[in-house]
Design a protein around this motif. Structure first.
Motif, short mmCIF file in Angstrom:
data_model
loop_
_atom_site.label_atom_id
_atom_site.label_comp_id
_atom_site.label_asym_id
_atom_site.label_seq_id
_atom_site.Cartn_x
_atom_site.Cartn_y
_atom_site.Cartn_z
N GLY A 29 0.84 -1.21 0.01
CA GLY A 29 -0.02 0.07 -0.03
C GLY A 29 0.71 1.17 -0.06
O GLY A 29 1.87 1.35 -0.06
N GLY A 30 0.35 2.41 -0.07
CA GLY A 30 0.85 3.50 0.14
C GLY A 30 1.91 4.07 -0.90
O GLY A 30 1.85 3.84 -2.21
N GLU A 31 2.88 4.51 -0.55
CA GLU A 31 4.19 4.94 -1.36
C GLU A 31 4.81 3.98 -1.97
O GLU A 31 5.05 4.02 -3.14
CB GLU A 31 5.08 5.58 -0.38
CG GLU A 31 6.50 6.27 -1.24
CD GLU A 31 5.85 7.35 -2.13
OE1 GLU A 31 6.58 7.65 -3.21
OE2 GLU A 31 5.02 8.01 -1.87
N GLN A 32 4.79 2.66 -1.54
CA GLN A 32 5.43 1.55 -2.12
C GLN A 32 4.65 1.14 -3.51
O GLN A 32 5.18 0.96 -4.40
CB GLN A 32 5.49 0.36 -1.26
CG GLN A 32 5.93 -0.97 -1.82
CD GLN A 32 5.94 -2.25 -1.03
OE1 GLN A 32 6.04 -2.10 0.23
NE2 GLN A 32 5.63 -3.32 -1.70
N ARG A 33 3.17 1.26 -3.35
CA ARG A 33 2.45 1.10 -4.52
C ARG A 33 2.63 1.82 -5.63
O ARG A 33 2.69 1.60 -6.85
CB ARG A 33 0.99 0.92 -3.96
CG ARG A 33 0.07 0.65 -5.11
CD ARG A 33 -1.35 0.64 -4.59
NE ARG A 33 -2.38 0.44 -5.81
CZ ARG A 33 -2.68 -0.66 -5.81
NH1 ARG A 33 -2.07 -1.83 -5.19
NH2 ARG A 33 -3.64 -1.01 -6.85
N ARG A 34 2.83 3.13 -5.02
CA ARG A 34 3.01 4.25 -6.20
C ARG A 34 4.45 3.98 -6.82
O ARG A 34 4.50 4.16 -7.94
CB ARG A 34 2.99 5.58 -5.51
CG ARG A 34 1.43 6.01 -5.30
CD ARG A 34 1.31 7.33 -4.92
NE ARG A 34 1.65 7.82 -3.65
CZ ARG A 34 0.92 7.48 -2.50
NH1 ARG A 34 -0.28 6.96 -2.63
NH2 ARG A 34 1.60 7.65 -1.41
N ALA A 35 5.50 3.88 -6.07
CA ALA A 35 6.88 3.68 -6.63
C ALA A 35 6.94 2.58 -7.47
O ALA A 35 7.35 2.43 -8.66
CB ALA A 35 7.88 3.81 -5.50
N ALA A 36 6.32 1.44 -7.07
CA ALA A 36 6.27 0.07 -7.82
C ALA A 36 5.46 0.20 -9.18
O ALA A 36 6.06 -0.07 -10.08
CB ALA A 36 5.74 -0.88 -7.04
N GLY A 37 4.68 1.19 -9.09
CA GLY A 37 3.61 1.44 -10.41
C GLY A 37 4.71 2.12 -11.31
O GLY A 37 4.76 1.59 -12.56
N GLY A 38 5.46 3.07 -10.90
CA GLY A 38 6.30 3.67 -11.88
C GLY A 38 7.54 2.89 -12.33
O GLY A 38 7.79 3.09 -13.50
N GLU A 39 7.89 2.12 -11.51
CA GLU A 39 9.02 1.23 -11.78
C GLU A 39 8.51 0.25 -12.81
O GLU A 39 9.34 -0.09 -13.72
CB GLU A 39 9.64 0.55 -10.65
CG GLU A 39 10.38 1.64 -9.84
CD GLU A 39 10.61 1.45 -8.26
OE1 GLU A 39 10.55 0.16 -7.87
OE2 GLU A 39 11.17 2.32 -7.66
#
Length: 184
Positions: A29-39
């Motif tokens: 969830g949260g920031e990990q999800r957003r960063a992983a999506g961009g990566e």
């Protein structure tokens, strides 16, 4: 992308595997999800761009679409990075993908001659310096730190929550970006 076909296929495999792992990391969830999506977007985009031209040559209209997708990702990273400098790497990576797509749109077979054909263009050189520095710094961050005597590290809740795997993915994409910039 120009260069040996075997190198291109290795880059495709590396970037696609990284993209898959990043998709799996999005379950957090949260920031990990957003960063992983961009990566994940970056990994799959790099894999698609690295497919050897002998196997598949995208139509001319694909490169502007590619540039638009990564331009939108760059704007998103710029917006997200206004208060958090961790997003600036995503901004540089997305801008590099826009640059490479624009170079391929000019002439897929002569993208490396788009700036006069002599030496390395200034922007390519600057991006290479950035990503080489990023790769070196990421590699150093993977070296385990000495734990205090008697301390036990916390057990991650799942393999997707392991920070060293996320760092290794970022390192592999940085290496892939260096290879792609060198092949331009």
């Amino acid at each position: 992308m120009h260069g040996p076909v075997s190198t291109a296929w290795l880059l495709v495999a590396l970037c696609a595997a990284t993209g898959v792992y990043c998709l799996l990391r999005m379950r957090g969830g949260g920031e990990q999800r957003r960063a992983a999506g961009g990566e994940a977007l970056m990994g799959f985009g790099m894999a698609a761009m690295a497919v050897p031209a002998a196997v598949f040559t995208p139509p001319r209209w694909a490169w502007p679409v590619y540039a638009a997708v990564f331009g939108a990702a760059a704007l998103h990273a710029l917006w997200a990075g206004r208060g958090d400098p961790r997003h600036l790497h995503h901004l540089v990576g997305s801008a590099a993908m826009v640059y490479m797509a624009a170079a391929m749109a000019v002439s897929p077979h002569a993208a490396h001659h788009a700036h006069g054909g002599t030496g390395v263009p200034l922007l390519t050189g600057a991006l290479l310096l950035y990503f080489v520095g990023y790769v070196l710094l990421s590699g150093v961050r993977l070296v385990p730190a000495a734990a205090p005597a008697g301390a036990t590290p916390p057990a991650p809740s799942g393999w997707g929550d392991r920070p060293e795997l996320a760092r290794a993915c970022r390192l592999s994409m940085g290496i892939g970006m260096v290879a792609m910039l060198l092949a331009m």
